[in-house]
Design a protein around this motif. Structure first.
Motif, mmCIF file in Angstrom:
data_model
loop_
_atom_site.group_PDB
_atom_site.id
_atom_site.type_symbol
_atom_site.label_atom_id
_atom_site.label_comp_id
_atom_site.label_asym_id
_atom_site.label_seq_id
_atom_site.Cartn_x
_atom_site.Cartn_y
_atom_site.Cartn_z
ATOM 1 N N ASP A 116 0.843 -1.199 0.000
ATOM 2 C CA ASP A 116 0.000 0.000 0.000
ATOM 3 C C ASP A 116 0.879 1.250 0.000
ATOM 4 N N ASP A 117 0.793 2.043 -1.053
ATOM 5 C CA ASP A 117 1.650 3.234 -1.143
ATOM 6 C C ASP A 117 1.203 4.348 -0.195
ATOM 7 N N ARG A 118 0.139 4.116 0.551
ATOM 8 C CA ARG A 118 -0.260 5.091 1.574
ATOM 9 C C ARG A 118 0.659 5.026 2.790
ATOM 10 N N VAL A 119 1.365 3.922 2.966
ATOM 11 C CA VAL A 119 2.217 3.772 4.153
ATOM 12 C C VAL A 119 3.681 3.528 3.807
ATOM 13 N N MET A 120 3.992 3.374 2.514
ATOM 14 C CA MET A 120 5.400 3.193 2.142
ATOM 15 C C MET A 120 5.625 3.704 0.729
ATOM 16 N N ALA A 121 6.816 4.210 0.491
ATOM 17 C CA ALA A 121 7.159 4.761 -0.820
ATOM 18 C C ALA A 121 7.543 3.635 -1.781
ATOM 19 N N GLU A 122 7.096 3.759 -3.016
ATOM 20 C CA GLU A 122 7.432 2.817 -4.083
ATOM 21 C C GLU A 122 7.343 1.355 -3.616
ATOM 22 N N PRO A 123 6.166 0.908 -3.212
ATOM 23 C CA PRO A 123 6.040 -0.440 -2.677
ATOM 24 C C PRO A 123 6.304 -1.541 -3.685
ATOM 25 N N GLU A 124 6.207 -1.248 -4.998
ATOM 26 C CA GLU A 124 6.434 -2.286 -6.009
ATOM 27 C C GLU A 124 7.912 -2.473 -6.308
ATOM 28 N N VAL A 125 8.772 -1.743 -5.606
ATOM 29 C CA VAL A 125 10.218 -1.903 -5.753
ATOM 30 C C VAL A 125 10.734 -2.738 -4.587
ATOM 31 N N PHE A 126 11.513 -3.788 -4.897
ATOM 32 C CA PHE A 126 12.167 -4.580 -3.851
ATOM 33 C C PHE A 126 13.378 -3.798 -3.368
ATOM 34 N N GLU A 127 13.287 -3.243 -2.158
ATOM 35 C CA GLU A 127 14.293 -2.311 -1.661
ATOM 36 C C GLU A 127 14.610 -2.592 -0.186
ATOM 37 N N PRO A 128 15.592 -3.474 0.058
ATOM 38 C CA PRO A 128 15.951 -3.792 1.447
ATOM 39 C C PRO A 128 16.532 -2.629 2.232
ATOM 40 N N ALA A 129 16.909 -1.560 1.561
ATOM 41 C CA ALA A 129 17.488 -0.418 2.263
ATOM 42 C C ALA A 129 16.423 0.502 2.845
ATOM 43 N N ARG A 130 15.157 0.083 2.823
ATOM 44 C CA ARG A 130 14.099 0.915 3.398
ATOM 45 C C ARG A 130 14.433 1.226 4.853
ATOM 46 N N THR A 131 14.235 2.478 5.224
ATOM 47 C CA THR A 131 14.543 2.877 6.599
ATOM 48 C C THR A 131 13.475 2.417 7.576
ATOM 49 N N ARG A 132 12.278 2.129 7.059
ATOM 50 C CA ARG A 132 11.174 1.746 7.947
ATOM 51 C C ARG A 132 10.299 0.725 7.243
ATOM 52 N N SER A 133 10.080 -0.419 7.910
ATOM 53 C CA SER A 133 9.226 -1.446 7.343
ATOM 54 C C SER A 133 8.008 -1.629 8.239
ATOM 55 N N VAL A 134 6.836 -1.531 7.644
ATOM 56 C CA VAL A 134 5.603 -1.647 8.428
ATOM 57 C C VAL A 134 4.789 -2.840 7.925
ATOM 58 N N HIS A 135 5.484 -3.859 7.465
ATOM 59 C CA HIS A 135 4.778 -4.995 6.877
ATOM 60 C C HIS A 135 3.987 -5.768 7.934
ATOM 61 N N LEU A 136 2.986 -6.480 7.439
ATOM 62 C CA LEU A 136 2.100 -7.276 8.288
ATOM 63 C C LEU A 136 2.230 -8.761 7.975
ATOM 64 N N ALA A 137 3.397 -9.174 7.484
ATOM 65 C CA ALA A 137 3.572 -10.562 7.050
ATOM 66 C C ALA A 137 3.315 -11.565 8.168
ATOM 67 N N PHE A 138 3.610 -11.185 9.405
ATOM 68 C CA PHE A 138 3.374 -12.076 10.539
ATOM 69 C C PHE A 138 2.094 -11.716 11.297
ATOM 70 N N GLY A 139 1.260 -10.886 10.692
ATOM 71 C CA GLY A 139 0.014 -10.502 11.330
ATOM 72 C C GLY A 139 0.203 -9.370 12.320
ATOM 73 N N HIS A 140 -0.787 -9.229 13.196
ATOM 74 C CA HIS A 140 -0.800 -8.141 14.168
ATOM 75 C C HIS A 140 -1.858 -8.493 15.205
ATOM 76 N N GLY A 141 -1.684 -8.005 16.417
ATOM 77 C CA GLY A 141 -2.664 -8.278 17.452
ATOM 78 C C GLY A 141 -2.407 -9.597 18.151
#
Length: 397
Positions: free
Chosen positions: A317-342
């Motif tokens: 979602d580009d509302r919470v991260m810049a250029e999400p369709e680019v694979f970029e490990p150098a991102r300064t902040r990752s807000v992914h939900l791959a492991f869920g939440h809550g």
């Protein structure tokens, strides 16, 4: 394309999946879809909606581990032994079950598994270091986590062959649908046999610990015990295999990152987080049911409705991260939900990260010349929940 109540929703795995999800995010962020069992489900695709829904106490688990009406026909006693675990229940039962196993996933206990994980990784890599092509999914990504979960649960070495085959069928989902009921019955029978063996000869493993706690009256029924072990097998096997397989694909499609990881292994933790975000091993969170009317994105979702949460979409979602369709490990902040939440956040996340770090550290170091085989085209497994490659054909020399 419009959201429809006519075409059954089976998941996203065919064609331009990221493009399909982007379309939903922009045009129908809360979309009605007809589920295979005839009900209407509501698909949430934007990051903030998905994150809020993952922790929303009004969206509850309804006791079904199998998603979207795909539950195989099982004898009642077998079904009862698959459907009473942390992923299918709410507090206070969820709290009690999670407390029972969380001690096995402390940083100290996870760290103690590192030598065995490394040894298994090196054994698998030795087999890959031969001329010709190899499939990193079937020869590496899947065997590694099944060996780790077998060690964790105390599965005897001479019984791991059938165990691995049943786990493979369970992981295949709709792809091997006709084999699924038999595999579930066989796996539950095996778990009961394993528990009986640990009662007679307990060891230093999680099955023994859970069995002893059950026998000492620690508020765990026999079905909850078997169902919890069943969940650990599913969660510890398929999702980590997808992380390793998907991650290797991302490193090899542009070998810049393969070379970067080899040159500086300390970068791997951030690279792995980007793998988790970009090709999330779980594409769709296990479904919830609205216990009352709820509203998301201005859309009313009636009580009793099935709610589907797209983790893969939320992570792009580009509302919470810049250029999400680019694979970029150098991102300064990752807000992914791959492991869920809550409260249902993946308890095994530290173990999955450790397995991936060891796997990629050894792969790039021991097999530096690995490349995609000529003409390789990625194919994604047909799964309503998971995001994983059918194969990953490479040359290692």
């Amino acid at each position: 394309m419009e959201p429809t109540t006519q075409k059954p929703f089976l998941g996203f795995f065919d064609g331009d999946v990221h493009g399909q999800l982007a379309d939903f995010r922009e045009r129908w962020p809360v979309a009605p879809l007809r589920l295979p069992d005839g009900r209407t489900g509501w698909l949430l695709t934007r990051h903030d909606d998905v994150r809020r829904a993952l922790a929303d106490p009004r969206l509850v688990k309804d006791g079904l581990l199998s998603p979207l009406g795909f539950r195989p026909q099982l004898p009642p006693e077998v079904y009862a032994a698959t459907a009473q675990n942390m992923l299918t229940v709410e507090p206070p039962d969820h709290t009690r079950l999670r407390r029972m196993i969380q001690g096995a996933f402390t940083p100290r206990r996870i760290g103690e598994l590192a030598p065995a994980i490394t040894a298994t990784t090196d054994r698998l890599i030795d087999a890959l270091d031969t001329p010709g092509t190899h499939d990193l999914v079937t020869e590496f990504a899947f065997p590694l986590p099944v060996a780790v979960i077998s060690d964790l649960l105390g599965v005897p070495l001479d019984e791991r062959g059938d165990f691995t085959e049943w786990a493979s069928i369970l992981a295949s989902g709709v792809h091997r649908k006709s084999e699924l009921p038999g595999a579930v019955v066989a796996m539950i029978t095996f778990i009961r046999h394993l528990v009986a063996g640990k009662r007679e000869r307990p060891g230093d493993d999680l099955t023994s610990a859970l069995t002893t706690a059950t026998d000492q009256g620690d508020q765990l029924t026999e079905d909850e015990l078997v169902s919890t072990i069943y969940l650990l097998i599913l969660a510890g096997y398929d999702t980590t295999a997808n992380l390793i397989g998907n991650g290797a694909w991302l490193l090899l499609r542009d070998r810049t990152w393969w070379s970067e990881a080899r040159a500086d292994p300390d970068r791997l933790p951030k690279i792995i987080e980007e793998m988790l975000r970009y090709e999330s091993p779980v594409q769709l969170g296990t479904h919830r049911m609205a216990a009352e009317d709820v509203s998301y994105g201005g859309q009313l979702i009636p009580a009793g409705s099935t709610v589907l949460l797209s983790l893969l979409s939320a992570n792009h979602d580009d509302r919470v991260m810049a250029e999400p369709e680019v694979f970029e490990p150098a991102r300064t902040r990752s807000v992914h939900l791959a492991f869920g939440h809550g409260i249902h956040h993946c308890l095994g996340a530290p173990l999955a990260r450790l397995e991936a770090r060891i796997a990629f550290t050894r792969l790039v170091s021991c097999l530096p010349e690995t490349r995609l085989a000529d003409g390789f085209v990625p194919r994604w497994r047909a799964s309503a929940l998971l995001r994983g490659l059918e194969d990953l054909v490479v040359t290692t020399r």
